[in-house]
Design a protein around this motif. Structure first.
Motif, PDB file in Angstrom:
ATOM      1  N   GLU A  77       0.822  -1.205   0.000  1.00 53.98           N
ATOM      2  CA  GLU A  77       0.000   0.000   0.000  1.00 53.98           C
ATOM      3  C   GLU A  77       0.859   1.260   0.000  1.00 53.98           C
ATOM      4  O   GLU A  77       0.484   2.278  -0.599  1.00 53.98           O
ATOM      5  CB  GLU A  77      -0.930  -0.012   1.208  1.00 53.98           C
ATOM      6  N   GLN A  80       1.723   1.780  -3.503  1.00 51.08           N
ATOM      7  CA  GLN A  80       0.576   2.327  -4.218  1.00 51.08           C
ATOM      8  C   GLN A  80       0.445   3.824  -3.961  1.00 51.08           C
ATOM      9  O   GLN A  80       0.122   4.593  -4.869  1.00 51.08           O
ATOM     10  CB  GLN A  80      -0.700   1.603  -3.782  1.00 51.08           C
ATOM     11  N   ASP A  83       3.081   5.450  -6.023  1.00 48.13           N
ATOM     12  CA  ASP A  83       2.913   5.285  -7.461  1.00 48.13           C
ATOM     13  C   ASP A  83       1.540   5.737  -7.956  1.00 48.13           C
ATOM     14  O   ASP A  83       1.354   5.978  -9.139  1.00 48.13           O
ATOM     15  CB  ASP A  83       3.154   3.813  -7.845  1.00 48.13           C
ATOM     16  N   SER A  85      -1.249   3.983  -8.138  1.00 47.60           N
ATOM     17  CA  SER A  85      -1.921   2.981  -8.966  1.00 47.60           C
ATOM     18  C   SER A  85      -3.276   2.574  -8.405  1.00 47.60           C
ATOM     19  O   SER A  85      -4.062   1.928  -9.093  1.00 47.60           O
ATOM     20  CB  SER A  85      -1.030   1.734  -9.093  1.00 47.60           C
ATOM     21  N   ALA A  86      -3.559   2.931  -7.130  1.00 45.09           N
ATOM     22  CA  ALA A  86      -4.843   2.588  -6.531  1.00 45.09           C
ATOM     23  C   ALA A  86      -5.682   3.855  -6.380  1.00 45.09           C
ATOM     24  O   ALA A  86      -5.186   4.863  -5.860  1.00 45.09           O
ATOM     25  CB  ALA A  86      -4.649   1.916  -5.172  1.00 45.09           C
ATOM     26  N   TYR A  89      -5.800   6.026  -3.071  1.00 45.22           N
ATOM     27  CA  TYR A  89      -4.661   6.775  -2.547  1.00 45.22           C
ATOM     28  C   TYR A  89      -4.329   7.967  -3.432  1.00 45.22           C
ATOM     29  O   TYR A  89      -4.423   7.902  -4.658  1.00 45.22           O
ATOM     30  CB  TYR A  89      -3.422   5.881  -2.434  1.00 45.22           C
ATOM     31  N   ARG A  91      -1.777  10.057  -5.227  1.00 45.02           N
ATOM     32  CA  ARG A  91      -0.437   9.795  -5.735  1.00 45.02           C
ATOM     33  C   ARG A  91       0.500  10.917  -5.310  1.00 45.02           C
ATOM     34  O   ARG A  91       0.167  12.096  -5.420  1.00 45.02           O
ATOM     35  CB  ARG A  91      -0.476   9.700  -7.258  1.00 45.02           C
ATOM     36  N   ARG A 391       5.129  -4.209 -10.874  1.00 38.98           N
ATOM     37  CA  ARG A 391       4.192  -3.412 -10.075  1.00 38.98           C
ATOM     38  C   ARG A 391       3.273  -4.316  -9.258  1.00 38.98           C
ATOM     39  O   ARG A 391       2.958  -4.029  -8.094  1.00 38.98           O
ATOM     40  CB  ARG A 391       3.377  -2.495 -10.989  1.00 38.98           C
ATOM     41  N   GLU A 395       3.412  -3.873  -5.330  1.00 40.14           N
ATOM     42  CA  GLU A 395       2.296  -3.136  -4.747  1.00 40.14           C
ATOM     43  C   GLU A 395       1.250  -4.025  -4.096  1.00 40.14           C
ATOM     44  O   GLU A 395       0.596  -3.601  -3.142  1.00 40.14           O
ATOM     45  CB  GLU A 395       1.621  -2.274  -5.814  1.00 40.14           C
ATOM     46  N   ARG A 396       1.088  -5.221  -4.609  1.00 37.38           N
ATOM     47  CA  ARG A 396       0.013  -6.051  -4.087  1.00 37.38           C
ATOM     48  C   ARG A 396       0.504  -7.235  -3.282  1.00 37.38           C
ATOM     49  O   ARG A 396      -0.278  -7.906  -2.635  1.00 37.38           O
ATOM     50  CB  ARG A 396      -0.890  -6.530  -5.229  1.00 37.38           C
TER      51      ARG A 396
END
Length: 442
Positions: A77, A80, A83, A85-86, A89, A91, A391, A395-396
């Motif tokens: 997280e 994320q 970056d 990407s979610a 959030y 950026r 990624r 990220e995950r």
């Protein structure tokens, strides 16, 4: 004997020895390296994750990473958030890190005509004793105290916490949290999270801890102006010991480069040049790292001498890691690359030292397995380091590619099984480490 006593306390149901995570400074690339390193550590831990450290100490870039970790964000997280990407959030953008200190620029520029007139008059009266550098130095006072204003970083932290319904304070944290800054007027260390700084907003503490001198204007809290906590030492491990830690994991992204290719040809890099031939940036980067590293080495040496019952695990880039050295510490565009590099390099280093680390962590009731991280490295390698695969891993925290997505509890159960299998394999093949060799070859 001390380790046996600690284990006996664990078996008897007494309070477990405290563990601490200490994150040093290192600019934006240092923060991202730390996230990659934390991803590697998390995948090695069995039935635990990096948010379960009892104590977290953060300095400068480490203050941002450590504080959000203490608030409950996972390393994935955190990536994320960096970056973007979610959708949940905000950026982190260049304007969060590089917002010009325009107000102070404007205010000080009003004094430029008078300052220039006085400087020129002084130069003309004493020109036999002055040079052009002296004249330039006289004009410096019209420059602001910092090029950028860190208030935008504080705003990013507040927004990130608000999205998750978390307070901008040292409350609702998973660990005892300390953020380190330096009092500009006295040179004293400031420890946010302790009295009298316990009630300072977390976002303000992070901004103060990250205010690199000259690059950022000092952060004023009350009647105190503060700058980067690294000015008082890149990592305050002593605070973790004072708080009761018996195991400290310290991540330090900044180390001097060992700029040589052959043992008998010192100070030559991979392209056969001296560091000085690479210009001001390379020289300043090396000097900064030498100063910070020497201070940390002395700090760790003294703590190990005074507290032989405390285990300190220091995680750093290798001294021949040219990628970490030649990336500017504030380079925004290198976020994913540095995170992947941190994950890979730390994974390989931990695999190299796996038997020793496994024994140290076992003394503190922690079990580790290296199978997940090695499989994730292999997945990235087989994809040709495809950015989407990297990624996903960073990220995950996805399980290896041959496995479906798992709920966290299911993944932890699987890791427990793998750990038991690895222990059996270690007994059959003591001293060998095929996974680490495979990863190195990759």
């Amino acid at each position: 004997m001390a380790a046996e006593k600690s284990l006996s306390r664990i078996r008897s149901g007494a309070e477990s020895p405290k563990t601490a995570l200490v994150l040093a400074g290192g600019g934006l690339t240092g923060a991202v390296y730390e996230i990659g390193a934390l991803r590697a550590i998390e995948e090695m831990l069995v039935s635990r994750d990096v948010r379960t450290f009892d104590i977290i100490v953060g300095t400068s870039a480490g203050a941002l990473v450590g504080s959000l970790l203490a608030k409950g964000l996972t390393p994935g997280e955190l990536m994320q958030a960096l970056d973007g990407s979610a959708p949940a959030y905000t950026r982190i953008r260049p304007n969060h890190l590089f917002s010009l200190n325009t107000r102070e620029f404007a205010r000080r520029s009003l004094h430029l005509p008078r300052t220039a007139r006085n400087a020129l008059a002084h130069y003309l009266r004493h020109r036999s004793d002055m040079n052009i550098f002296d004249l330039f130095w006289s004009l410096i006072e019209v420059l602001p105290s910092g090029l950028y204003d860190n208030a935008t970083l504080a705003a990013f932290v507040r927004e990130t916490l608000e999205v998750r319904g978390l307070s901008d304070s040292f409350e609702d944290v998973n660990a005892k949290l300390y953020v380190i800054a330096t009092d500009l007027d006295t040179g004293d260390r400031v420890v946010f999270g302790q009295d009298p700084w316990r009630d300072v907003p977390l976002s303000s503490a992070i901004a103060a801890s990250s205010a690199v001198p000259l690059l950022y204007r000092p952060v004023r809290i009350g009647d105190t102006e503060m700058v980067d906590g690294g000015m008082r030492g890149t990592a305050s491990l002593d605070l973790a010991i004072e708080a009761g830690a018996k195991l400290i994991v310290c991540i330090n992204p900044l180390v001097p480069i060992e700029n040589r290719t052959k043992a008998n040809v010192p100070l030559l890099g991979p392209d056969g040049r001296f560091l000085s031939e690479k210009g001001l940036q390379a020289v300043s980067a090396q000097i900064l790292r030498i100063v910070m590293q020497s201070g940390l080495d002395y700090h760790v040496k003294q703590l190990r001498r005074r507290h032989p019952d405390v285990d300190i695990i220091l995680i750093e880039p290798r001294r021949d890691d040219y990628k970490m050295f030649f990336y500017n510490i504030m380079r925004y565009s290198a976020r994913l690359t540095i995170a992947q590099h941190g994950f890979e390099s730390v994974t390989l280093d931990l695999a190299d030292q796996y038997p020793m680390l496994k024994a140290i962590l076992a003394r503190h009731g922690l079990a580790i397995t290296r199978r997940f991280v090695i499989e994730e490295l292999e997945a990235m390698r087989q994809s040709g380091n495809d950015l989407e695969v990297v990624r996903t891993v960073m990220e995950r925290g996805r399980a290896p590619s041959y496995l479906p997505m798992h709920r966290p509890s299911a993944a932890r159960d699987l890791k427990s099984v793998l750990c038991e299998l690895e222990e059996a394999l270690d007994q059959l093949d003591a001293g060998s480490a095929p996974p680490a060799g495979k990863a190195k070859a990759a």
